[in-house]
Motif scaffolding. Structure first.
Motif, mmCIF file in Angstrom:
data_model
loop_
_atom_site.group_PDB
_atom_site.id
_atom_site.type_symbol
_atom_site.label_atom_id
_atom_site.label_comp_id
_atom_site.label_asym_id
_atom_site.label_seq_id
_atom_site.Cartn_x
_atom_site.Cartn_y
_atom_site.Cartn_z
ATOM 1 N N VAL A 1 19.060 -11.177 2.643
ATOM 2 C CA VAL A 1 18.576 -12.503 2.245
ATOM 3 C C VAL A 1 18.891 -12.736 0.766
ATOM 4 C CG1 VAL A 1 16.802 -12.784 4.017
ATOM 5 C CG2 VAL A 1 16.273 -11.470 1.945
ATOM 6 N N SER A 2 20.157 -12.829 0.457
ATOM 7 C CA SER A 2 20.601 -12.889 -0.939
ATOM 8 C C SER A 2 20.157 -14.172 -1.644
ATOM 9 C CB SER A 2 22.125 -12.752 -1.011
ATOM 10 O OG SER A 2 22.751 -13.744 -0.216
ATOM 11 N N THR A 3 20.178 -15.299 -0.934
ATOM 12 C CA THR A 3 19.760 -16.558 -1.548
ATOM 13 C C THR A 3 18.291 -16.511 -1.940
ATOM 14 O OG1 THR A 3 21.386 -17.794 -0.239
ATOM 15 C CG2 THR A 3 19.578 -19.054 -1.233
ATOM 16 N N SER B 1 24.717 -0.922 9.180
ATOM 17 C CA SER B 1 24.238 -1.736 8.075
ATOM 18 C C SER B 1 22.769 -1.442 7.771
ATOM 19 C CB SER B 1 24.401 -3.221 8.418
ATOM 20 O OG SER B 1 23.765 -4.033 7.460
ATOM 21 N N ASN B 2 22.444 -1.375 6.481
ATOM 22 C CA ASN B 2 21.060 -1.119 6.084
ATOM 23 C C ASN B 2 20.387 -2.377 5.533
ATOM 24 O OD1 ASN B 2 22.296 -1.394 3.597
ATOM 25 N ND2 ASN B 2 21.972 0.726 2.956
ATOM 26 N N TYR B 3 20.953 -3.553 5.843
ATOM 27 C CA TYR B 3 20.371 -4.803 5.355
ATOM 28 C C TYR B 3 18.927 -4.977 5.821
ATOM 29 C CZ TYR B 3 24.991 -6.442 3.877
ATOM 30 O OH TYR B 3 26.194 -6.575 3.254
ATOM 31 N N GLY B 4 18.672 -4.562 7.047
ATOM 32 C CA GLY B 4 17.352 -4.777 7.638
ATOM 33 C C GLY B 4 16.220 -4.199 6.814
ATOM 34 N N LEU C 1 5.658 1.973 -5.746
ATOM 35 C CA LEU C 1 6.814 2.763 -6.166
ATOM 36 C C LEU C 1 7.163 3.839 -5.146
ATOM 37 C CD1 LEU C 1 6.052 3.020 -9.980
ATOM 38 C CD2 LEU C 1 8.018 1.885 -8.923
ATOM 39 N N LEU C 2 6.155 4.355 -4.442
ATOM 40 C CA LEU C 2 6.437 5.296 -3.349
ATOM 41 C C LEU C 2 7.231 4.592 -2.260
ATOM 42 C CD1 LEU C 2 6.095 8.033 -1.961
ATOM 43 C CD2 LEU C 2 3.883 7.236 -1.100
ATOM 44 N N LEU C 3 6.830 3.373 -1.931
ATOM 45 C CA LEU C 3 7.563 2.579 -0.947
ATOM 46 C C LEU C 3 8.988 2.312 -1.416
ATOM 47 C CD1 LEU C 3 7.667 0.787 1.621
ATOM 48 C CD2 LEU C 3 6.831 -1.097 0.190
ATOM 49 N N THR C 4 9.144 2.034 -2.714
ATOM 50 C CA THR C 4 10.472 1.787 -3.277
ATOM 51 C C THR C 4 11.369 3.008 -3.114
ATOM 52 O OG1 THR C 4 9.543 0.266 -4.914
ATOM 53 C CG2 THR C 4 11.738 1.147 -5.363
ATOM 54 N N CYS C 5 10.827 4.175 -3.420
ATOM 55 C CA CYS C 5 11.596 5.424 -3.268
ATOM 56 C C CYS C 5 11.983 5.660 -1.814
ATOM 57 C CB CYS C 5 10.788 6.606 -3.792
ATOM 58 S SG CYS C 5 10.511 6.613 -5.573
ATOM 59 N N CYS C 6 11.039 5.485 -0.919
ATOM 60 C CA CYS C 6 11.286 5.712 0.516
ATOM 61 C C CYS C 6 12.322 4.731 1.053
ATOM 62 C CB CYS C 6 9.992 5.590 1.300
ATOM 63 S SG CYS C 6 8.800 6.910 0.979
ATOM 64 N N THR C 7 12.247 3.487 0.587
ATOM 65 C CA THR C 7 13.207 2.474 1.033
ATOM 66 C C THR C 7 14.614 2.834 0.585
ATOM 67 O OG1 THR C 7 11.525 0.732 0.939
ATOM 68 C CG2 THR C 7 13.830 0.036 0.900
ATOM 69 N N VAL D 1 13.146 -6.226 4.668
ATOM 70 C CA VAL D 1 11.709 -5.982 4.779
ATOM 71 C C VAL D 1 11.118 -5.653 3.409
ATOM 72 C CG1 VAL D 1 9.919 -4.488 5.768
ATOM 73 C CG2 VAL D 1 11.847 -5.240 7.182
ATOM 74 N N TYR D 2 11.847 -4.855 2.640
ATOM 75 C CA TYR D 2 11.350 -4.454 1.321
ATOM 76 C C TYR D 2 11.163 -5.649 0.393
ATOM 77 C CZ TYR D 2 11.232 -2.434 -3.344
ATOM 78 O OH TYR D 2 10.874 -2.131 -4.627
ATOM 79 N N VAL D 3 12.045 -6.657 0.501
ATOM 80 C CA VAL D 3 11.943 -7.844 -0.345
ATOM 81 C C VAL D 3 10.574 -8.504 -0.206
ATOM 82 C CG1 VAL D 3 12.798 -10.221 -0.622
ATOM 83 C CG2 VAL D 3 14.406 -8.338 -0.529
#
Length: 227
Positions: A121-123, A63-66, A43-49, A70-72
């Motif tokens: 990576v939506s698919t 763009s912040n897709y990158g 959850l810390l990683l989630t907040c930071c992302t 990585v988070y996915v």
């Protein structure tokens, strides 16, 4: 000026994620189970992302897709591992976890290459959401067959799975009807319907997860050897 810049980072997403992180920190800090305690760094990683994504979009204007791509990887890895942890007591074989992770990585790399690393990576994320919905339903099935009685009102796994099911089912439905929702892109407060839906899903997810942490804390206090 500084205050206005800080307000940019305060959204429904960031607030709900941060509150859930605090709940994990408070109620899972002394947790013996590695699977449950991993919620704190995840959850810390989630907040930071989320904060990094806002900064890249608003202040760097790129763009912040990158960063979300990585988070996915962490999202899939952690959520898959936690489902396996819940299934372990039902003699679930780890080979299925390995097979799913292998399939996910093939889809992930293919998705990145197909879009030349320039899009989300939506698919892959959509397929992952469907898998997690099925995993949640499978957990309910195992619970129904389980002869061991457990009051669901105070069942930490039940509330975690319920929050996960709501979020991934809702996000899957939202993504599948994306073209339809685009016809009504702007509504109250100049926000898209998709934005509002995902905010609601986030709130439900993190409320359920926070309550699951409380339930886990109660279980651990009543059974000190719980791990």
């Amino acid at each position: 000026m500084i205050l206005n810049n800080l307000k940019i980072f305060v959204t429904v997403n960031t607030a709900s994620e941060f509150l859930c992180f605090l709940a994990a920190l408070i109620f899972l800090y002394r947790e013996k189970s590695v699977a449950w305690k991993l919620f704190i760094p995840f959850l810390l990683l989630t907040c930071c992302t989320e904060l990094a994504g806002i900064y890249i979009r608003e202040f760097m204007a790129v763009s912040n897709y990158g960063i979300y791509n990585v988070y996915v990887l962490f999202e899939c890895g952690f959520t898959s591992y936690f489902f396996f942890y819940l299934y372990k007591s039902y003699h679930y074989k780890i080979k299925w976890l390995y097979i799913w992770v292998a399939i996910f990585m093939v889809m992930y790399v293919t998705d990145l290459l197909y879009h030349d690393f320039s899009r989300f990576v939506s698919t892959t994320a959509s397929v992952m959401s469907v898998v997690f919905v099925l995993a949640s339903l499978y957990f309910y099935f195992l619970k129904l067959k389980d002869e061991h009685f457990e009051p669901l009102t105070f069942s930490a796994p039940f509330w975690w799975v319920s929050g996960t099911l709501f979020f991934y089912f809702g996000s899957t439905a939202c993504n599948n009807f994306l073209d339809y929702l685009a016809l009504y892109e702007r509504i109250t407060f100049s926000r898209s319907i998709r934005y509002v839906i995902f905010n609601i899903l986030d709130i439900i997810l993190y409320i359920f997860w926070s309550y699951a942490f409380i339930c886990r804390y109660r279980q651990r206090k009543s059974s000190p050897l719980l791990g």
